[in-house]
Design a protein around this motif. Sequence first.
Motif, PDB file in Angstrom:
ATOM      1  N   UNK A 108       0.820  -1.215   0.000  1.00 14.49           N
ATOM      2  CA  UNK A 108       0.000   0.000   0.000  1.00 14.49           C
ATOM      3  C   UNK A 108       0.851   1.261   0.000  1.00 14.49           C
ATOM      4  N   UNK A 109       2.011   1.213   0.658  1.00 11.43           N
ATOM      5  CA  UNK A 109       2.854   2.395   0.810  1.00 11.43           C
ATOM      6  C   UNK A 109       3.999   2.453  -0.199  1.00 11.43           C
ATOM      7  N   UNK A 110       4.105   1.459  -1.070  1.00 11.50           N
ATOM      8  CA  UNK A 110       5.223   1.400  -2.011  1.00 11.50           C
ATOM      9  C   UNK A 110       5.255   2.626  -2.910  1.00 11.50           C
ATOM     10  N   UNK A 111       6.376   3.359  -2.953  1.00 13.94           N
ATOM     11  CA  UNK A 111       6.438   4.565  -3.779  1.00 13.94           C
ATOM     12  C   UNK A 111       6.647   4.289  -5.262  1.00 13.94           C
ATOM     13  N   UNK A 112       7.081   3.075  -5.597  1.00 14.78           N
ATOM     14  CA  UNK A 112       7.348   2.757  -6.994  1.00 14.78           C
ATOM     15  C   UNK A 112       7.118   1.290  -7.276  1.00 14.78           C
ATOM     16  N   UNK A 113       7.259   0.920  -8.545  1.00 13.62           N
ATOM     17  CA  UNK A 113       6.949  -0.431  -8.981  1.00 13.62           C
ATOM     18  C   UNK A 113       7.874  -1.465  -8.341  1.00 13.62           C
ATOM     19  N   UNK A 114       9.155  -1.145  -8.222  1.00 10.68           N
ATOM     20  CA  UNK A 114      10.113  -2.092  -7.665  1.00 10.68           C
ATOM     21  C   UNK A 114       9.776  -2.494  -6.245  1.00 10.68           C
ATOM     22  N   UNK A 122     -16.871 -12.537  -2.552  1.00  8.79           N
ATOM     23  CA  UNK A 122     -17.117 -11.246  -1.893  1.00  8.79           C
ATOM     24  C   UNK A 122     -15.866 -10.372  -1.861  1.00  8.79           C
ATOM     25  N   UNK A 123     -14.780 -10.930  -1.327  1.00  4.11           N
ATOM     26  CA  UNK A 123     -13.590 -10.122  -1.076  1.00  4.11           C
ATOM     27  C   UNK A 123     -12.965  -9.544  -2.319  1.00  4.11           C
ATOM     28  N   UNK A 124     -12.738 -10.378  -3.329  1.00  2.00           N
ATOM     29  CA  UNK A 124     -12.060  -9.902  -4.541  1.00  2.00           C
ATOM     30  C   UNK A 124     -12.906  -8.880  -5.307  1.00  2.00           C
ATOM     31  N   UNK A 125     -14.212  -9.149  -5.571  1.00  3.54           N
ATOM     32  CA  UNK A 125     -15.006  -8.126  -6.269  1.00  3.54           C
ATOM     33  C   UNK A 125     -15.097  -6.811  -5.491  1.00  3.54           C
ATOM     34  N   UNK A 126     -15.304  -6.905  -4.163  1.00  3.85           N
ATOM     35  CA  UNK A 126     -15.415  -5.695  -3.359  1.00  3.85           C
ATOM     36  C   UNK A 126     -14.101  -4.930  -3.322  1.00  3.85           C
ATOM     37  N   UNK A 127     -12.989  -5.656  -3.165  1.00  2.13           N
ATOM     38  CA  UNK A 127     -11.686  -4.997  -3.115  1.00  2.13           C
ATOM     39  C   UNK A 127     -11.323  -4.390  -4.466  1.00  2.13           C
ATOM     40  N   UNK A 128     -11.717  -5.061  -5.550  1.00  2.00           N
ATOM     41  CA  UNK A 128     -11.465  -4.516  -6.888  1.00  2.00           C
ATOM     42  C   UNK A 128     -12.260  -3.233  -7.093  1.00  2.00           C
ATOM     43  N   UNK A 157      -8.583   4.090  -5.511  1.00  2.00           N
ATOM     44  CA  UNK A 157      -7.168   3.844  -5.774  1.00  2.00           C
ATOM     45  C   UNK A 157      -6.731   2.488  -5.250  1.00  2.00           C
ATOM     46  N   UNK A 158      -5.784   1.872  -5.936  1.00  2.00           N
ATOM     47  CA  UNK A 158      -5.361   0.518  -5.575  1.00  2.00           C
ATOM     48  C   UNK A 158      -4.713   0.456  -4.201  1.00  2.00           C
ATOM     49  N   UNK A 159      -4.136   1.574  -3.744  1.00  2.00           N
ATOM     50  CA  UNK A 159      -3.514   1.570  -2.413  1.00  2.00           C
ATOM     51  C   UNK A 159      -4.555   1.353  -1.321  1.00  2.00           C
ATOM     52  N   UNK A 200      -4.626  -1.328   1.889  1.00  2.00           N
ATOM     53  CA  UNK A 200      -4.826  -0.878   3.263  1.00  2.00           C
ATOM     54  C   UNK A 200      -5.963  -1.651   3.921  1.00  2.00           C
ATOM     55  N   UNK A 201      -7.024  -1.926   3.172  1.00  2.00           N
ATOM     56  CA  UNK A 201      -8.134  -2.712   3.712  1.00  2.00           C
ATOM     57  C   UNK A 201      -7.685  -4.143   4.000  1.00  2.00           C
ATOM     58  N   UNK A 202      -6.901  -4.719   3.082  1.00  2.00           N
ATOM     59  CA  UNK A 202      -6.399  -6.072   3.315  1.00  2.00           C
ATOM     60  C   UNK A 202      -5.465  -6.091   4.528  1.00  2.00           C
TER      61      UNK A 202
END
Length: 402
Positions: free
Chosen positions: A86-92, A142-148, A155-157, A161-163
């Motif tokens: 969630x906190x990753x600043x970049x792809x790596x 439930x989890x995957x559709x709701x999280x998507x 935003x994906x972050x 954070x929820x996970x």
Amino acid sequence: MPSALLALAISAFGIGTTEFVMMGLLPNVADDLGTSVPTAGYLVSAYALGVVIGAPLLTALGSRIPRKRMLVLLMAVFTVGNLASALAPGFGLLIVGRLLAGLPHGAFFGVGAVVAARLVREGRQARAVATMFLGLTIANIVGVPAATLLGQHLGWRATFLVVTAIGLAAMASLARLIPPLSAEERTGLARELRALGDRQVLLGLLTTVFGFAGVFAVYSYLASMMTKVTGFTEGSVPLVLALFGIGMTLGALAAGPLTDRALRPTLYSSLAALALVLAAFHFTAQVKWAALVTVVLIGAIGFLTTTPLQMLVMNKAQQAPTLAAASNQSAFNLANAGGAWVGGLALSAGWGWTSPTLVGAALAAVGLAVAALAGLLDRGAHDTSRIVARSAETAVPAERSQ
């Protein structure tokens, strides 16, 4: 049902959500981090690599840690991995976060399966293990559709954070609900490794790789088949995936009682049925209602194989089942990657969008052949298989019908 199984199911729900949600968030991640969708796909591979590496490694490192504490520690690693994502600043660094989140996956299900089997009386152990895996299947409904959906709007972050919060809740529930497992047998790494080298264990792992690869040869390209062959719109794809998840849940509910009653017959029949339904999908994919029915059946029958496969390697590992159970999770992830790869080869060869169904059927048939060979080699042998269900002094025989 012991309340401790609920703690295991909650943990499995969080693991299932973070494992599969990335597939739906790849476009969002790619746009946000300035990379392509194919490159973002390495985030899926990073998690799978973490599972393959972490299952034997963390299980070995934790072989002398009490299992309740080990479960909490594994969920702590999982939670840190998702927070890092969630906190990753970049792809790596996001790759690193995904790898870290995947490391405890196999070890958790390996230790969790042994703990689940110890929480119930003889004859209900497979049901207990299936209950834990039920959290994984519900995550796909439930989890995957709701999280998507959350990731697409906030935003994906926000998804990770929820996970992370689910991971914290899982840690608390494990600490509170898992009872102290008194008089635990300290198997040690050497004993676990010897158990893993058993011929029946190795054949069980090979059955997992081939049999479950058949499911993912199709599942990996299900969205494309539904839009390009069946005629569904892209907006309908989440519904199709949810139906697959419903099928998985139905399979998990049936797998426990059937495996407790007759392990090998359940394994043989489910693999045979899987090969048949995958082959049938080559034709039913042309008709919308038939395609939807078949998707549910693939999910149900595919997941029906998981509990007998898990119980088989645990039973045949005798008094040291943890590493074998964890390694089976690595085998499932190898099946995921291998099935997708072989299915992709069929598509690249120009065999058509439904060709992965026939590839999947062939893989399931190979899995059935390996399982049958293992059963033939085991026939007539004195069964000394056990799962540690209470303590070193009161181990309960677990496999009654082979």
